[in-house]
Design a protein around this motif. Structure first.
Motif, PDB file in Angstrom:
ATOM      1  N   ILE A 230       0.849  -1.194   0.000  1.00 55.76           N
ATOM      2  CA  ILE A 230       0.000   0.000   0.000  1.00 55.76           C
ATOM      3  C   ILE A 230       0.881   1.239   0.000  1.00 55.76           C
ATOM      4  CG2 ILE A 230      -0.277   0.491   2.478  1.00 55.76           C
ATOM      5  CD1 ILE A 230      -3.134   0.037  -0.020  1.00 55.76           C
ATOM      6  N   GLY A 231       0.428   2.248  -0.744  1.00 58.23           N
ATOM      7  CA  GLY A 231       1.168   3.507  -0.795  1.00 58.23           C
ATOM      8  C   GLY A 231       0.217   4.661  -0.984  1.00 58.23           C
ATOM      9  N   GLU A 232       0.584   5.603  -1.841  1.00 58.00           N
ATOM     10  CA  GLU A 232      -0.290   6.742  -2.113  1.00 58.00           C
ATOM     11  C   GLU A 232      -1.359   6.373  -3.141  1.00 58.00           C
ATOM     12  OE1 GLU A 232       2.351  10.772  -1.431  1.00 58.00           O
ATOM     13  OE2 GLU A 232       2.397   9.830  -3.406  1.00 58.00           O
ATOM     14  N   PHE A 233      -2.517   7.031  -2.982  1.00 57.99           N
ATOM     15  CA  PHE A 233      -3.619   6.866  -3.926  1.00 57.99           C
ATOM     16  C   PHE A 233      -4.001   8.224  -4.507  1.00 57.99           C
ATOM     17  CE2 PHE A 233      -3.929   3.013  -1.602  1.00 57.99           C
ATOM     18  CZ  PHE A 233      -4.614   2.105  -2.392  1.00 57.99           C
ATOM     19  N   TRP A 234      -4.408   8.204  -5.762  1.00 57.33           N
ATOM     20  CA  TRP A 234      -5.139   9.345  -6.322  1.00 57.33           C
ATOM     21  C   TRP A 234      -6.601   8.944  -6.230  1.00 57.33           C
ATOM     22  CZ3 TRP A 234      -8.891  10.390  -9.802  1.00 57.33           C
ATOM     23  CH2 TRP A 234      -9.051  11.718 -10.224  1.00 57.33           C
ATOM     24  N   ALA A 235      -7.375   9.721  -5.472  1.00 55.53           N
ATOM     25  CA  ALA A 235      -8.750   9.297  -5.216  1.00 55.53           C
ATOM     26  C   ALA A 235      -9.596  10.490  -4.787  1.00 55.53           C
ATOM     27  CB  ALA A 235      -8.777   8.226  -4.125  1.00 55.53           C
ATOM     28  N   VAL A 291     -10.956   5.809  -7.530  1.00 56.82           N
ATOM     29  CA  VAL A 291      -9.803   5.389  -6.719  1.00 56.82           C
ATOM     30  C   VAL A 291      -8.751   4.779  -7.637  1.00 56.82           C
ATOM     31  CG1 VAL A 291      -8.991   3.877  -4.878  1.00 56.82           C
ATOM     32  CG2 VAL A 291     -11.256   4.958  -4.696  1.00 56.82           C
ATOM     33  N   TYR A 292      -7.535   5.307  -7.536  1.00 55.63           N
ATOM     34  CA  TYR A 292      -6.415   4.780  -8.319  1.00 55.63           C
ATOM     35  C   TYR A 292      -5.280   4.427  -7.372  1.00 55.63           C
ATOM     36  CZ  TYR A 292      -3.284   3.966 -12.209  1.00 55.63           C
ATOM     37  OH  TYR A 292      -2.439   3.356 -13.122  1.00 55.63           O
ATOM     38  N   ASP A 293      -4.794   3.195  -7.473  1.00 57.27           N
ATOM     39  CA  ASP A 293      -3.702   2.747  -6.614  1.00 57.27           C
ATOM     40  C   ASP A 293      -2.379   3.262  -7.170  1.00 57.27           C
ATOM     41  OD1 ASP A 293      -1.992   1.513  -4.895  1.00 57.27           O
ATOM     42  OD2 ASP A 293      -2.539  -0.541  -5.427  1.00 57.27           O
ATOM     43  N   GLY A 294      -2.073   4.490  -6.794  1.00 55.52           N
ATOM     44  CA  GLY A 294      -0.879   5.176  -7.270  1.00 55.52           C
ATOM     45  C   GLY A 294      -1.166   6.659  -7.372  1.00 55.52           C
ATOM     46  N   PRO A 295      -0.145   7.493  -7.515  1.00 54.37           N
ATOM     47  CA  PRO A 295      -0.344   8.936  -7.503  1.00 54.37           C
ATOM     48  C   PRO A 295      -0.822   9.535  -8.815  1.00 54.37           C
ATOM     49  CG  PRO A 295       1.990   8.420  -7.663  1.00 54.37           C
ATOM     50  CD  PRO A 295       1.282   7.109  -7.505  1.00 54.37           C
ATOM     51  N   ASP A 296      -0.762   8.765  -9.917  1.00 52.76           N
ATOM     52  CA  ASP A 296      -1.110   9.329 -11.225  1.00 52.76           C
ATOM     53  C   ASP A 296      -2.020   8.362 -11.978  1.00 52.76           C
ATOM     54  OD1 ASP A 296      -1.328  10.575 -13.661  1.00 52.76           O
ATOM     55  OD2 ASP A 296       0.811  10.426 -14.175  1.00 52.76           O
ATOM     56  N   PRO A 297      -3.310   8.697 -12.140  1.00 52.19           N
ATOM     57  CA  PRO A 297      -4.226   7.797 -12.844  1.00 52.19           C
ATOM     58  C   PRO A 297      -4.145   7.891 -14.354  1.00 52.19           C
ATOM     59  CG  PRO A 297      -5.410   9.739 -12.140  1.00 52.19           C
ATOM     60  CD  PRO A 297      -3.996   9.883 -11.617  1.00 52.19           C
ATOM     61  N   GLY A 298      -3.350   8.814 -14.872  1.00 53.49           N
ATOM     62  CA  GLY A 298      -3.308   8.999 -16.315  1.00 53.49           C
ATOM     63  C   GLY A 298      -4.685   9.357 -16.843  1.00 53.49           C
ATOM     64  N   ASN A 299      -5.146   8.643 -17.864  1.00 53.38           N
ATOM     65  CA  ASN A 299      -6.458   8.918 -18.459  1.00 53.38           C
ATOM     66  C   ASN A 299      -7.543   7.930 -18.008  1.00 53.38           C
ATOM     67  OD1 ASN A 299      -5.633  11.152 -20.017  1.00 53.38           O
ATOM     68  ND2 ASN A 299      -4.760   9.771 -21.569  1.00 53.38           N
ATOM     69  N   GLY A 315      -7.614  13.901  -5.345  1.00 54.63           N
ATOM     70  CA  GLY A 315      -6.244  14.301  -5.054  1.00 54.63           C
ATOM     71  C   GLY A 315      -5.499  13.140  -4.425  1.00 54.63           C
ATOM     72  N   ILE A 316      -4.299  13.408  -3.946  1.00 57.93           N
ATOM     73  CA  ILE A 316      -3.475  12.373  -3.331  1.00 57.93           C
ATOM     74  C   ILE A 316      -4.004  12.073  -1.928  1.00 57.93           C
ATOM     75  CG2 ILE A 316      -1.164  11.707  -2.616  1.00 57.93           C
ATOM     76  CD1 ILE A 316      -1.563  11.956  -5.637  1.00 57.93           C
ATOM     77  N   LYS A 317      -4.188  10.779  -1.638  1.00 60.38           N
ATOM     78  CA  LYS A 317      -4.741  10.365  -0.353  1.00 60.38           C
ATOM     79  C   LYS A 317      -4.050   9.105   0.149  1.00 60.38           C
ATOM     80  CE  LYS A 317      -9.453  12.208  -0.906  1.00 60.38           C
ATOM     81  NZ  LYS A 317      -9.107  13.142  -1.973  1.00 60.38           N
ATOM     82  N   THR A 318      -4.083   8.921   1.464  1.00 63.49           N
ATOM     83  CA  THR A 318      -3.681   7.646   2.051  1.00 63.49           C
ATOM     84  C   THR A 318      -4.841   6.666   1.919  1.00 63.49           C
ATOM     85  OG1 THR A 318      -4.521   8.184   4.252  1.00 63.49           O
ATOM     86  CG2 THR A 318      -2.272   8.877   3.730  1.00 63.49           C
TER      87      THR A 318
END
Length: 487
Positions: A230-235, A291-299, A315-318
């Protein structure tokens, strides 16, 4: 006259026996476990807390006692005492299942597992172990110390029993359902035996416990599961006015059909309030969970972000912040007279629009009969079904995605008469039924109503019936506690 009196007398005797069985079991449990692990005082804080449920209609049921086991051995003692007394009982973890008597009991024994909260992480194997008490938010917080998590609920306040019904997670497109991550279960059987179920031991019980009916085969007292990094999420949430309903449902449909990124997950939620819309759609809203598992969801979410939103919290979330969307304590705040129903549909037709239209028409025709309606689109992508199959599969034996589940929530006003409540639930049931379900796809137990008999939609239903008979041969669990039908 005598022939009429005999059945009446028998009924009275049975009712008296059932009423007496609860106190008898409670007395036996007290003598074996001690008074510190049991309460019969309906005014005590423990008793009151134990008899509060997400579906607040379940709060009306009053057990003869509430027992707080601290180990599998304690659970075994309770099960044997309940069996000896012939008492009804219920097993409660988080109390989120809204179906009557699934985790509540009237004049019987309530096993509240909230004292069983031990957790352990093995860094060598990356396996995570946790007991069934508490909620997933606590489990996530514990394993985050190692930058790990487990596949579980999407809301922090939901109990761990969710995994036994399958368990949909924001991580499911990568790792399968929550039950797919099971590696070993400790289970107290209906006869009180404590056994281990895994791919090597009691393999049939292990198969059935992975999404095949919850605690139908015994009481799960320990989970050992594969943990995940687990790390940063973009969500975040995108909230749209209902005038955007067609654009959003089209975007949901396209996501279900075409998204191939397993790190991307969504829930599409349409909300309906009982207030007048004044021709301005003020009684409606659409809330997307992205919810995207990572800091950049792209498209991955471009179809949604291109639609003008009323509010954007992305935005970036735990992970802890992710499972507390849209606001912390969402599960607790949403408690009420809640009931679920579920539908299942394939991705390649217009069932998105049809289900939404049927639901919205019902909502417009039944103002005043609900305080909230929610229709949730839950995609099941091929990456999820592939991940499930790679880990041995589960009791649903999930066909290849993409397809999707629909969750229908209705929350009714407090104080409704029983006749009015029954009428609105029947009408809502008929509306959901009218939308149809895809053949060959399983209904989702976590969101199903009791009368939907979801197990019968599983291709493994016959196998589950045999396993049920093997581990509950005298139908003790089937007859003395609530749960899904195996008939």
């Amino acid at each position: 006259m005598l022939s009429l009196a005999i059945p009446l007398l028998v009924g009275v005797v049975v009712a008296v026996a059932a009423t007496a069985a609860g106190p008898s079991a409670c007395s036996n449990i007290t003598s074996q476990l001690g008074s510190s692990k049991i309460t019969t005082n309906e005014l005590s804080l423990n008793y009151v807390g134990s008899t509060e449920y997400w579906n607040t209609l379940q709060d009306d049921y009053k057990p003869s006692c509430v027992v707080y086991p601290e180990s599998a051995q304690d659970v075994s003692v309770v099960i044997q005492a309940v069996r000896a007394a012939g008492s009804r009982f219920a097993i409660k973890a988080g109390g989120h299942n809204p179906n009557t008597f699934y985790s509540s009991v009237d004049k019987g024994v309530l096993l509240d597992l909230s004292s069983m909260t031990a957790k352990f992480y093995d860094p060598d194997t990356t396996l995570a172990t946790y007991e069934p008490g508490g909620v997933f938010g606590d489990v996530y917080e514990y394993f985050a110390k190692w930058n790990r998590t487990v596949v579980g609920a999407r809301l922090a306040g939901v109990g761990t029993g969710l995994a036994l019904g399958g368990g949909m997670s924001y991580l499911s497109p990568q790792y399968g359902m929550a039950c797919d991550s099971f590696r070993e279960l400790e289970i107290v059987l209906p006869d009180g035996q404590i056994v281990t179920a895994s791919n090597e031991t009691n393999t049939d019980l292990f198969f059935a416990s992975r999404g095949g009916g919850g605690n139908a085969y015994g009481v799960v007292t320990k989970y050992t599961v594969q943990s995940r990094p687990i790390g940063e999420f973009w969500a975040g949430n995108l909230i749209y006015v209902f005038a955007q309903k067609d654009n959003v449902v089209e975007a949901i449909g396209n996501f279900i059909k075409y998204n191939t990124d397993p790190k991307a997950a969504i829930i599409g939620t349409y909300e309906k309030l009982p207030t007048p819309d004044l021709n301005l759609n003020l009684d409606e809203a659409i809330i997307m969970f992205l919810v995207y598992d990572g800091p950049d969801p792209g498209n991955a979410f471009k179809n949604f972000t291109d639609i003008t939103a009323l509010l954007d919290t992305t935005g970036i979330k735990t992970y802890n912040e992710v499972v507390n969307m849209p606001i912390p304590m969402s599960t607790e705040i949403s408690a009420g007279n809640n009931m679920f129903r579920v539908g299942v549909h394939r991705a390649g037709n217009n069932s998105y629009e049809n289900a939404l239209d049927e639901w919205r028409n019902w909502a417009e025709s039944n103002k005043g009969k609900y305080v909230l309606l929610s229709l949730d689109f839950q995609p099941v992508p091929k990456s999820l079904t592939d991940a499930s199959r790679a880990q041995g599969g589960n009791a649903m034996e999930m066909p290849d995605g993409p397809w999707f589940w629909l969750n229908y929530l209705i929350s009714t006003p407090p104080g409704m008469s029983q006749a009015d409540y029954d009428a609105v639930q029947t009408s809502y049931r008929d509306m959901v039924k009218a939308t149809g379900n895809a053949e060959g796809l399983p209904l989702f137990i976590n969101d199903a109503n009791h009368d939907q008999n979801p197990l019968q939609t599983f291709s493994a239903f016959d196998k589950l019936q045999e396993i049920k008979k093997k581990y509950d041969p005298d139908s003790f669990f089937a007859d003395y506690t609530g749960g899904w039908s195996f008939a």
